[in-house]
Design an enzyme around this catalytic site. Structure first.
Site, PDB file in Angstrom:
ATOM      1  N   HIS A 216      -4.676   3.995  -1.650  1.00  0.00           N
ATOM      2  CA  HIS A 216      -3.602   3.176  -0.576  1.00  0.00           C
ATOM      3  C   HIS A 216      -2.036   3.133  -1.597  1.00  0.00           C
ATOM      4  O   HIS A 216      -2.036   3.486  -2.537  1.00  0.00           O
ATOM      5  CB  HIS A 216      -4.321   1.768  -0.691  1.00  0.00           C
ATOM      6  N   CYS A 247      -7.448  -3.135   3.138  1.00  0.00           N
ATOM      7  CA  CYS A 247      -8.575  -3.829   3.116  1.00  0.00           C
ATOM      8  C   CYS A 247      -8.448  -5.047   3.309  1.00  0.00           C
ATOM      9  O   CYS A 247      -7.910  -6.023   2.607  1.00  0.00           O
ATOM     10  CB  CYS A 247      -9.241  -3.473   1.497  1.00  0.00           C
ATOM     11  N   ASN A 256      -3.233   3.095   3.600  1.00  0.00           N
ATOM     12  CA  ASN A 256      -3.751   4.218   3.055  1.00  0.00           C
ATOM     13  C   ASN A 256      -2.681   5.267   3.078  1.00  0.00           C
ATOM     14  O   ASN A 256      -1.691   5.117   3.682  1.00  0.00           O
ATOM     15  CB  ASN A 256      -4.795   4.843   3.781  1.00  0.00           C
TER      16      ASN A 256
HETATM   17 ZN    ZN Z   1      -9.287   1.920   1.560  1.00  0.00          ZN
END
Ligand code: ZN
Length: 318
Positions: A216, A247, A256
Site C-alpha cells: 500500500h 484495509c 494500494n
Molecule cells: Zn491490501
C-alpha cells in the site's frame, strides 16, 4: 556502497496481479453494481492481466461491498489462461468460492500478534493452523490455495513486525501445505531496506514457496518497495486499478500501489509485464468514473512519460 562495478540485476519480467476488484472496492463508500463489477473484471482480463482477485467471500456485515461476490463470479465471462481468485477467511468462504466456480482462493492471516489477537482472538500461528481444514477441503475439491500474510512489515497496533514473527507464520503455512505466499504491507509501513531484507530471508529460508509482495502506498514508499523486492529476486506483485483501496481493519491504511504506476515504471525500465499499458490506463479511468472521484494513481493524473516526449512541449526535457 555503489562502486561503479556492481551490476544491478533487474528481472526481465514480473507478474502483476490485479487486486482492485477486492482490495480496491472493499474500502469505497460507493458500492458498484454487480454488472459494473463484471464489466470491470472482464475489461481487466483484456489488458493482459494473468491473475485477478475478483472479490472476497466474507461476512456481508463485515464488508458489505463484497456481499455480491458469488453472483459477480458466476456472471463473468472467463478467459483461458487468466487466474480468477477470491479472498476467503474460513471454510465457509472457501465453500462459497467453490460453489461459485472458482479454482483458486487466498486465505489471509495477520503476522502481527496484536492485530491477530484483537481481530480473531487467536495468535497468528493458531490462526494459520485453524485454516488446515481449508487446505484439506481445497485439495479434495481440486482447488489451489495461496496465503497472504497481512501486516507482515508493520501494524498500527503493535508497530514493527519482526522477521522472526513473519518466519513463524510462514512455517505454519508450510505445515498446512500452502506453497504460494504473499507478504502484505497492509498498513503501508514497509520501507525498501526492510522489504529487501525480509524478501531475501524468506526466499532463502523457504526456497520452495512462490513469493508475492503486496504494498500500500500509504506513506509514498510503495513503488520503492516494489523495486526493493525486485532487487531481492521477487517477481510477483499485487497492485490495484487507479490506486484505490485499503484495509477497513487497519486504521489509516489506504491506497494500494496503482496498477498503472507499476506497469508504467516497469515498461520504462524495460521489464516486461504482459500488460497493455494504454488498456490499463483505460481501466483506471473507468474505475474513477464509476466511483465518482479521482484516486491516487500518478500516471492517471500525469499521463505516461512517453506521451510527454511525443508532444514535445518545449521545456519538458530541460
Ligand atoms: Zn491490501
Amino acid at each position: 556502497m555503489i562502486d561503479g562495478k556492481t551490476t544491478v540485476k533487474w528481472p526481465q519480467s514480473i507478474i502483476v496481479s490485479e487486486v482492485g476488484p477486492r482490495d480496491g472496492l472493499q474500502n469505497e463508500k460507493f458500492f458498484l453494481t454487480i454488472d459494473q463489477k463484471v464489466e470491470l473484471i472482464e475489461q481487466i482480463a483484456l489488458t493482459g492481466a494473468k491473475i485477478i482477485e475478483v472479490g472476497s467471500f466474507v461476512h456481508p456485515k463485515a464488508i458489505p461491498q463484497m456481499a455480491d461476490t458469488d453472483e459477480v463470479v458466476r456472471k463473468i465471462k472467463r478467459i483461458d489462461g487468466v487466474e480468477y481468485r477470491a479472498l476467503v477467511l474460513n471454510l465457509k468462504g472457501l465453500q462459497r468460492a467453490e460453489a461459485a466456480g472458482l479454482k483458486k482462493a487466498k486465505i489471509t492471516v495477520s503476522a502481527s500478534r496484536a492485530h491477530s489477537l484483537s481481530n480473531a482472538n487467536k495468535t497468528p500461528e493458531e490462526a494459520v493452523r485453524g485454516l488446515a481444514e481449508c487446505a484439506e477441503y481445497a485439495a479434495k475439491h481440486g482447488m489451489t490455495l495461496s496465503g497472504a500474510i497481512a501486516t507482515a512489515f508493520g501494524c498500527s497496533l503493535q508497530g514493527r513486525v519482526s522477521l522472526e514473527e513473519v518466519l513463524s507464520v510462514i512455517s505454519c503455512f508450510q505445515e498446512i501445505g500452502v506453497n504460494e505466499l504473499s507478504l502484505s504491507d497492509t498498513t503501508g509501513m514497509a520501507n525498501p531496506k526492510q522489504v529487501y531484507e525480509y524478501s531475501l530471508s524468506v526466499k532463502e529460508r523457504f526456497p520452495k514457496i512462490t513469493w508475492n509482495l503486496h504494498f500500500h502506498n500509504t506513506r509514498g514508499m510503495g513503488l520503492a518497495n516494489v523495486m526493493a523486492g525486485m532487487l531481492a529476486g521477487i517477481e510477483r506483485f499485487d497492485s490495484c486499478f487507479a490506486g484505490l483501496g485499503g484495509c477497513p481493519f487497519a486504521p489509516g491504511a489506504s491506497g494500494n500501489i496503482a496498477t498503472e504506476d507499476v506497469i508504467h515504471m516497469c515498461h520504462e525500465m524495460g521489464i516486461k509485464t504482459g500488460y497493455d499499458l494504454d488498456a490499463v490506463i483505460e481501466v483506471g479511468r473507468s474505475v474513477q468514473r464509476m466511483i465518482g472521484h479521482e484516486a491516487s494513481s500518478a500516471v492517471l493524473k500525469a499521463g505516461k512519460s512517453s506521451d510527454i516526449v511525443k508532444t514535445d512541449c518545449g521545456n519538458t526535457n530541460k
